[in-house]
Design a protein around this motif. Structure first.
Motif, mmCIF file in Angstrom:
data_model
loop_
_atom_site.group_PDB
_atom_site.id
_atom_site.type_symbol
_atom_site.label_atom_id
_atom_site.label_comp_id
_atom_site.label_asym_id
_atom_site.label_seq_id
_atom_site.Cartn_x
_atom_site.Cartn_y
_atom_site.Cartn_z
ATOM 1 N N SER A 226 64.224 28.428 71.813
ATOM 2 C CA SER A 226 63.107 28.014 72.400
ATOM 3 C C SER A 226 63.332 26.409 72.625
ATOM 4 O O SER A 226 64.222 25.819 72.068
ATOM 5 C CB SER A 226 61.825 28.249 72.005
ATOM 6 O OG SER A 226 62.032 27.513 70.174
ATOM 7 N N SER A 227 62.187 25.642 73.208
ATOM 8 C CA SER A 227 62.403 24.217 73.541
ATOM 9 C C SER A 227 62.587 23.465 72.127
ATOM 10 O O SER A 227 62.058 23.949 71.097
ATOM 11 C CB SER A 227 60.881 23.727 74.248
ATOM 12 O OG SER A 227 59.928 24.014 73.430
ATOM 13 N N PRO A 228 63.149 22.385 72.507
ATOM 14 C CA PRO A 228 63.365 21.381 71.241
ATOM 15 C C PRO A 228 62.090 21.238 70.408
ATOM 16 O O PRO A 228 62.311 20.911 69.127
ATOM 17 C CB PRO A 228 64.082 20.364 71.645
ATOM 18 C CG PRO A 228 64.687 20.904 72.903
ATOM 19 C CD PRO A 228 63.838 21.791 73.472
ATOM 20 N N ASP A 229 61.049 21.067 70.959
ATOM 21 C CA ASP A 229 59.769 20.606 70.415
ATOM 22 C C ASP A 229 59.147 21.682 69.634
ATOM 23 O O ASP A 229 58.436 21.618 68.950
ATOM 24 C CB ASP A 229 58.738 20.084 71.418
ATOM 25 C CG ASP A 229 59.160 18.810 72.152
ATOM 26 O OD1 ASP A 229 59.865 18.229 71.411
ATOM 27 O OD2 ASP A 229 58.483 18.606 73.162
ATOM 28 N N GLU A 230 59.551 22.916 69.845
ATOM 29 C CA GLU A 230 58.823 24.184 69.189
ATOM 30 C C GLU A 230 59.853 24.175 67.927
ATOM 31 O O GLU A 230 61.054 24.749 67.607
ATOM 32 C CB GLU A 230 59.198 25.469 70.086
ATOM 33 C CG GLU A 230 58.190 26.720 69.568
ATOM 34 C CD GLU A 230 56.897 26.609 69.681
ATOM 35 O OE1 GLU A 230 56.288 27.265 69.023
ATOM 36 O OE2 GLU A 230 56.627 25.787 70.770
ATOM 37 N N PRO A 231 58.956 24.468 66.680
ATOM 38 C CA PRO A 231 59.719 24.380 65.211
ATOM 39 C C PRO A 231 59.959 25.920 65.149
ATOM 40 O O PRO A 231 59.168 26.810 65.353
ATOM 41 C CB PRO A 231 58.489 23.942 64.528
ATOM 42 C CG PRO A 231 57.087 24.218 65.117
ATOM 43 C CD PRO A 231 57.650 24.101 66.711
ATOM 44 N N THR A 232 61.240 26.172 64.860
ATOM 45 C CA THR A 232 61.553 27.601 64.153
ATOM 46 C C THR A 232 62.622 27.204 63.270
ATOM 47 O O THR A 232 63.058 26.076 62.911
ATOM 48 C CB THR A 232 62.542 28.170 65.613
ATOM 49 O OG1 THR A 232 63.572 27.578 65.564
ATOM 50 C CG2 THR A 232 61.552 28.282 66.794
ATOM 51 N N TRP A 233 62.558 28.131 62.232
ATOM 52 C CA TRP A 233 63.518 28.143 61.164
ATOM 53 C C TRP A 233 64.917 27.668 61.357
ATOM 54 O O TRP A 233 65.530 27.124 60.642
ATOM 55 C CB TRP A 233 63.301 29.300 60.344
ATOM 56 C CG TRP A 233 61.941 29.634 59.836
ATOM 57 C CD1 TRP A 233 60.805 28.421 59.699
ATOM 58 C CD2 TRP A 233 61.415 30.645 59.170
ATOM 59 N NE1 TRP A 233 59.740 29.282 59.071
ATOM 60 C CE2 TRP A 233 60.106 30.208 58.753
ATOM 61 C CE3 TRP A 233 61.901 32.007 58.683
ATOM 62 C CZ2 TRP A 233 59.461 31.383 57.929
ATOM 63 C CZ3 TRP A 233 61.444 32.636 57.882
ATOM 64 C CH2 TRP A 233 59.924 32.497 57.508
ATOM 65 N N GLY A 234 65.712 28.219 62.465
ATOM 66 C CA GLY A 234 66.884 27.946 62.648
ATOM 67 C C GLY A 234 67.069 26.404 63.221
ATOM 68 O O GLY A 234 67.938 25.972 62.839
ATOM 69 N N ARG A 235 65.929 26.180 64.014
ATOM 70 C CA ARG A 235 66.163 24.827 64.411
ATOM 71 C C ARG A 235 66.096 23.687 63.453
ATOM 72 O O ARG A 235 66.422 22.624 63.303
ATOM 73 C CB ARG A 235 65.270 24.305 65.666
ATOM 74 C CG ARG A 235 65.200 23.269 66.420
ATOM 75 C CD ARG A 235 64.367 23.093 67.431
ATOM 76 N NE ARG A 235 64.799 24.050 68.458
ATOM 77 C CZ ARG A 235 65.618 24.142 69.493
ATOM 78 N NH1 ARG A 235 66.387 23.055 69.493
ATOM 79 N NH2 ARG A 235 65.760 24.951 70.157
ATOM 80 N N MET A 236 64.927 24.141 62.340
ATOM 81 C CA MET A 236 64.721 23.220 61.200
ATOM 82 C C MET A 236 66.106 23.083 60.356
ATOM 83 O O MET A 236 66.390 21.907 59.999
ATOM 84 C CB MET A 236 63.878 23.972 60.370
ATOM 85 C CG MET A 236 62.377 23.732 61.082
ATOM 86 S SD MET A 236 61.080 24.515 59.799
ATOM 87 C CE MET A 236 61.226 23.551 58.473
ATOM 88 N N ILE A 237 66.712 24.394 60.328
ATOM 89 C CA ILE A 237 68.133 24.245 59.595
ATOM 90 C C ILE A 237 69.136 23.293 60.171
ATOM 91 O O ILE A 237 69.744 22.532 59.745
ATOM 92 C CB ILE A 237 68.487 25.601 59.019
ATOM 93 C CG1 ILE A 237 67.549 26.465 58.350
ATOM 94 C CG2 ILE A 237 70.038 25.365 58.639
ATOM 95 C CD1 ILE A 237 68.170 27.786 58.198
ATOM 96 N N ALA A 238 69.129 23.632 61.659
ATOM 97 C CA ALA A 238 70.029 22.746 62.443
ATOM 98 C C ALA A 238 69.752 21.263 62.189
ATOM 99 O O ALA A 238 70.549 20.466 62.216
ATOM 100 C CB ALA A 238 70.106 22.975 63.844
ATOM 101 N N ASP A 239 68.689 20.923 62.554
ATOM 102 C CA ASP A 239 68.014 19.424 62.568
ATOM 103 C C ASP A 239 68.492 18.773 61.149
ATOM 104 O O ASP A 239 68.669 17.326 60.902
ATOM 105 C CB ASP A 239 66.795 19.405 62.869
ATOM 106 C CG ASP A 239 66.187 19.847 64.179
ATOM 107 O OD1 ASP A 239 67.392 19.731 64.949
ATOM 108 O OD2 ASP A 239 65.073 20.034 64.608
ATOM 109 N N ALA A 240 68.338 19.501 59.922
ATOM 110 C CA ALA A 240 68.607 19.099 58.473
ATOM 111 C C ALA A 240 69.799 19.348 57.986
ATOM 112 O O ALA A 240 70.098 18.604 56.962
ATOM 113 C CB ALA A 240 67.584 19.951 57.465
ATOM 114 N N ALA A 241 70.868 20.047 58.653
ATOM 115 C CA ALA A 241 72.195 20.164 58.428
ATOM 116 C C ALA A 241 72.955 18.458 58.145
ATOM 117 O O ALA A 241 73.722 18.613 57.094
ATOM 118 C CB ALA A 241 72.967 21.009 59.272
#
Length: 285
Positions: A226-241
């Protein structure tokens, strides 16, 4: 009369009940968090606090903050809703394609079944994540595209189970009797076959759903969700890696939530498979 004391095997039987209760509690907590997200936290998952970057657990931020100062608890709760919405949508699309269209094609004869399963074989030729990736590339990113991608990718799993249970029941005496009385194929499928194969098909929902969750997380991790502004668990892991060494809790929190959800769904699907499978019920009797 003396009563025999419970053996060690009898005592062990109580552990599956406790395990099932814990799994239901974990799933119930995640589902309730997804349903009642606005009432659980008044913090927006998009609000940034640049004065509190990569903060550990604290009363103000129970799960800390990320590299942009966003509250991890708020992003985790909102991400649960987004992840479950996309994964449930993909699961039902896979169920509609694999079971709905698959059973209809099987009941229509060899030609229709051959055409449908030729398409299923093409989808099956690629790994599910790669197939979902190709669909995303073709359709673009977004929640609906993710649902379609995961649904198409996992439709072969449901389709082959549907064909297996259909062929098993189609050779039974009650089906042959219904045909001898002039019952049409769709009539036999609706009134005779579906009640006996629905249990095996429903359990596939619990098997496909964890895989859709993981696939959605992988695609979000790659930035194709989804869009970068939409929080998802996968995006959270990617941003925090990139911050793993400095603030490991940013990766550990969504990763633990993802593992807990998928592991619980997989075990519960196995429990329901054993309960709903008519052959296993007869064996227990």
């Amino acid at each position: 009369m003396l009563k025999a004391s419970p053996s060690g095997a009898d005592k062990i039987q109580s552990f599956p009940d406790l395990r099932q209760m814990l799994l239901y509690a974990a799933l119930g907590g995640i589902v309730l968090a997804a349903l009642f997200t606005p009432w659980l936290t008044d913090v927006s998952p998009l609000d940034q606090d640049l004065m509190n970057l990569d903060q550990p657990f604290s009363p103000a931020h129970p799960l800390g903050t990320d590299s942009l100062g966003r509250d991890i608890l708020a992003r985790l709760v909102y991400g649960a809703r987004t992840t479950l919405e996309i994964s449930l949508g993909g699961t039902f699309i896979a169920f509609f394609i694999g079971a709905g269209i698959g059973l209809t094609a099987l009941s229509m004869g060899r030609f229709a079944a051959g055409v449908f399963f030729a398409f299923i074989d093409l989808v099956r030729a690629l790994p599910s994540t790669l197939m979902a990736l190709l669909v995303i590339v073709g359709l673009g990113s977004g929640q609906w595209q993710l649902m379609a991608a995961t649904g198409i990718a996992f439709s072969p799993l449901v389709a082959y189970v549907a064909r297996s249970v259909y062929q098993r029941e189609a050779s039974r005496e009650y089906v042959l009797a219904a045909r001898s009385f002039g019952g049409s194929r769709m009539h036999i499928l609706k009134l005779h076959l579906l009640p006996n194969i629905m249990g095996a098909l429903i359990t596939q929902l619990g098997i496909v759903l964890p895989r859709c969750i993981v696939t959605e997380s992988v695609l979000s991790f790659l930035g194709l969700g989804s869009s970068p502004d939409e929080p998802t668990w996968g995006r959270m892991i990617a941003d925090a890696a990139p911050m793993m060494e400095r603030a490991p809790h940013e990766v550990i929190v969504p990763l633990c939530a993802l593992v807990l959800l998928t592991f619980s769904l997989s075990l519960l699907a196995n429990e329901w498979r054993e309960r709903l499978d008519p052959i296993r019920r007869l064996e227990r009797c």
